[in-house]
Write a protein that holds these residues in place. Structure first.
Motif, PDB file in Angstrom:
ATOM      1  N   UNK A 140      55.429  65.108 -12.340  1.00 42.48           N
ATOM      2  CA  UNK A 140      55.311  66.560 -12.286  1.00 42.48           C
ATOM      3  C   UNK A 140      54.322  66.999 -13.353  1.00 42.48           C
ATOM      4  N   UNK A 141      53.385  67.873 -12.989  1.00 40.93           N
ATOM      5  CA  UNK A 141      52.461  68.464 -13.946  1.00 40.93           C
ATOM      6  C   UNK A 141      52.948  69.881 -14.204  1.00 40.93           C
ATOM      7  N   UNK A 163      44.259  60.864 -13.905  1.00 42.53           N
ATOM      8  CA  UNK A 163      43.316  61.896 -14.355  1.00 42.53           C
ATOM      9  C   UNK A 163      43.088  62.948 -13.278  1.00 42.53           C
ATOM     10  N   UNK A 164      42.998  62.514 -12.029  1.00 39.06           N
ATOM     11  CA  UNK A 164      42.826  63.461 -10.925  1.00 39.06           C
ATOM     12  C   UNK A 164      44.041  64.383 -10.826  1.00 39.06           C
ATOM     13  N   UNK A 165      45.236  63.807 -10.927  1.00 38.16           N
ATOM     14  CA  UNK A 165      46.482  64.587 -10.877  1.00 38.16           C
ATOM     15  C   UNK A 165      46.547  65.585 -12.023  1.00 38.16           C
ATOM     16  N   UNK A 166      46.142  65.146 -13.224  1.00 41.30           N
ATOM     17  CA  UNK A 166      46.247  65.980 -14.424  1.00 41.30           C
ATOM     18  C   UNK A 166      45.006  66.828 -14.674  1.00 41.30           C
ATOM     19  N   UNK A 167      44.099  66.884 -13.724  1.00 40.79           N
ATOM     20  CA  UNK A 167      42.838  67.608 -13.908  1.00 40.79           C
ATOM     21  C   UNK A 167      43.003  69.047 -14.404  1.00 40.79           C
ATOM     22  N   UNK A 170      43.462  68.653 -18.101  1.00 41.66           N
ATOM     23  CA  UNK A 170      42.322  68.013 -18.755  1.00 41.66           C
ATOM     24  C   UNK A 170      41.087  68.926 -18.742  1.00 41.66           C
ATOM     25  N   UNK A 171      40.976  69.736 -17.692  1.00 42.22           N
ATOM     26  CA  UNK A 171      39.853  70.655 -17.580  1.00 42.22           C
ATOM     27  C   UNK A 171      40.090  71.955 -18.329  1.00 42.22           C
ATOM     28  N   UNK A 172      41.304  72.104 -18.867  1.00 39.91           N
ATOM     29  CA  UNK A 172      41.617  73.301 -19.653  1.00 39.91           C
ATOM     30  C   UNK A 172      41.840  74.547 -18.819  1.00 39.91           C
ATOM     31  N   UNK A 173      42.245  74.362 -17.559  1.00 45.09           N
ATOM     32  CA  UNK A 173      42.509  75.530 -16.719  1.00 45.09           C
ATOM     33  C   UNK A 173      43.701  76.302 -17.248  1.00 45.09           C
TER      34      UNK A 173
END
Length: 175
Positions: A140-141, A163-167, A170-173
């Motif tokens: 779960x994110x 990384x794709x799941x946690x984008x 990681x991208x700071x959205x």
């Protein structure tokens, strides 16, 4: 077609119908995206303290539900540990051991050199009842406000898939 063949065909069709109905019904029971993730105070691993996903409010959280007896959990563990080490300044990773014996869970953590924090739900009441998991592993994110951003049922195949799941984190959205 004789009557025996007809009965077998009907039985197989009924079984498939029940399986599809079960999958659809289980799929509808997942936590809705954008909604708050239920919290509970649980024991930690190693034992002796308690913790909660609420402790991570204000930061991104990747919550990974696992069990020591789960082969896919074993396969994804090294990638999760590497991901956590490389991204701990942007996202917290917390493991949640479920339906497991403490000794087995601790052996699993030692075997795979997992250092990130661990919670324990020995009965599965929180994971099955509150998080509505469908199995292990499952991730779960959770955004800094405690809302579910993404759900990943099943094992991550590698760090790239994590990384794709946690984008969003990681991208700071923003949440």
């Amino acid at each position: 077609m004789n009557w025996r063949t007809s009965i077998v065909v009907l039985a197989v069709a009924a079984l498939l119908g029940f399986l599809v109905w079960g999958l659809v019904k289980k799929g509808d029971s997942r936590l809705p995206l954008g909604e708050p993730v239920p919290v509970a105070t649980l024991p930690t691993l190693p034992e002796g303290s308690t913790g909660s996903i609420e402790d991570y409010r204000g930061q991104w959280l990747l919550l990974n539900v696992w069990a020591s007896w789960c082969e896919p959990c074993k396969a994804e563990s090294p990638a999760l540990e590497r991901f956590e080490q490389q991204n701990r300044d942007r996202i917290a990773v917390v493991g949640l051991d479920t339906k497991d014996l403490s000794e087995d869970a601790l052996k699993f953590l030692r075997e795979f050199s997992i250092k990130y924090p661990q919670l324990r739900d020995a009965s599965g009441d929180y994971t099955d009842g509150e998080l509505r998991t469908t199995g292990v592993p499952e991730s779960f994110l959770i955004d800094p406000d405690g809302n579910l951003v993404a759900h990943f049922p099943g094992p991550f195949k590698d760090e790239a898939s994590i990384e794709e799941f946690a984008a969003p984190a990681l991208d700071g959205e923003a949440s």
